[in-house]
Design a protein around this motif. Structure first.
Motif, PDB file in Angstrom:
ATOM      1  N   SER A   1       0.840  -1.188   0.000  1.00 24.42           N
ATOM      2  CA  SER A   1       0.000   0.000   0.000  1.00 24.42           C
ATOM      3  C   SER A   1       0.879   1.243   0.000  1.00 24.42           C
ATOM      4  CB  SER A   1      -0.886   0.000   1.256  1.00 24.42           C
ATOM      5  OG  SER A   1      -0.079   0.216   2.411  1.00 24.42           O
ATOM      6  N   HIS A   2       0.245   2.394   0.047  1.00 26.49           N
ATOM      7  CA  HIS A   2       0.971   3.659   0.104  1.00 26.49           C
ATOM      8  C   HIS A   2       1.964   3.670   1.276  1.00 26.49           C
ATOM      9  CE1 HIS A   2       1.606   7.986  -0.280  1.00 26.49           C
ATOM     10  NE2 HIS A   2       1.338   8.115   1.005  1.00 26.49           N
ATOM     11  N   LEU A   3       1.588   3.039   2.364  1.00 31.43           N
ATOM     12  CA  LEU A   3       2.442   3.016   3.553  1.00 31.43           C
ATOM     13  C   LEU A   3       3.417   1.845   3.572  1.00 31.43           C
ATOM     14  CD1 LEU A   3      -0.217   3.992   6.237  1.00 31.43           C
ATOM     15  CD2 LEU A   3       1.462   5.472   5.141  1.00 31.43           C
ATOM     16  N   THR A   4       3.013   0.689   3.040  1.00 33.46           N
ATOM     17  CA  THR A   4       3.849  -0.498   3.182  1.00 33.46           C
ATOM     18  C   THR A   4       4.828  -0.719   2.032  1.00 33.46           C
ATOM     19  OG1 THR A   4       2.214  -1.989   2.180  1.00 33.46           O
ATOM     20  CG2 THR A   4       2.088  -1.643   4.583  1.00 33.46           C
TER      21      THR A   4
ATOM     22  N   ARG B   1       8.323  -0.689   3.331  1.00 31.97           N
ATOM     23  CA  ARG B   1       8.621  -1.617   4.430  1.00 31.97           C
ATOM     24  C   ARG B   1       8.998  -2.977   3.861  1.00 31.97           C
ATOM     25  NH1 ARG B   1       3.319  -0.135   7.872  1.00 31.97           N
ATOM     26  NH2 ARG B   1       3.953   1.941   8.522  1.00 31.97           N
TER      27      ARG B   1
END
Length: 87
Positions: free
Chosen positions: A63-66, A69
């Protein structure tokens, strides 16, 4: 979203050609959201208007955040190295 909305009125100088590359998360945001929906319908997420050429889009898992990561960041890093000619 607020910063994206702030930039909607920006228009680069007509004679300015900027090379851009977009790293896009494979997991999509809500396509029915009134603000985000129209933006994510565009493969380049609206960035084409800031460049005088086609913006290449590189899909990254997550996602935009992961996407920054583990383990997705390795794919993002490999794509960046390839674009920069470092691989």
């Amino acid at each position: 979203v607020a910063r994206a909305q702030d930039g909607t009125a920006y228009a680069p100088p007509a004679d300015q050609v900027l090379p851009l590359a977009l790293f896009r998360a494979e997991e999509k945001s809500d396509p029915n959201h009134p603000t985000v929906g129209p933006l994510i319908a565009d493969p380049a997420l609206g960035w084409s208007r800031f460049s005088g050429r086609t913006v290449p889009v590189y899909m990254v898992p997550g996602s935009h955040l992961t996407l920054v990561r583990e383990p997705n960041v390795h794919i993002l890093g490999a794509q960046l190295r390839a674009i920069l000619g470092l691989s």
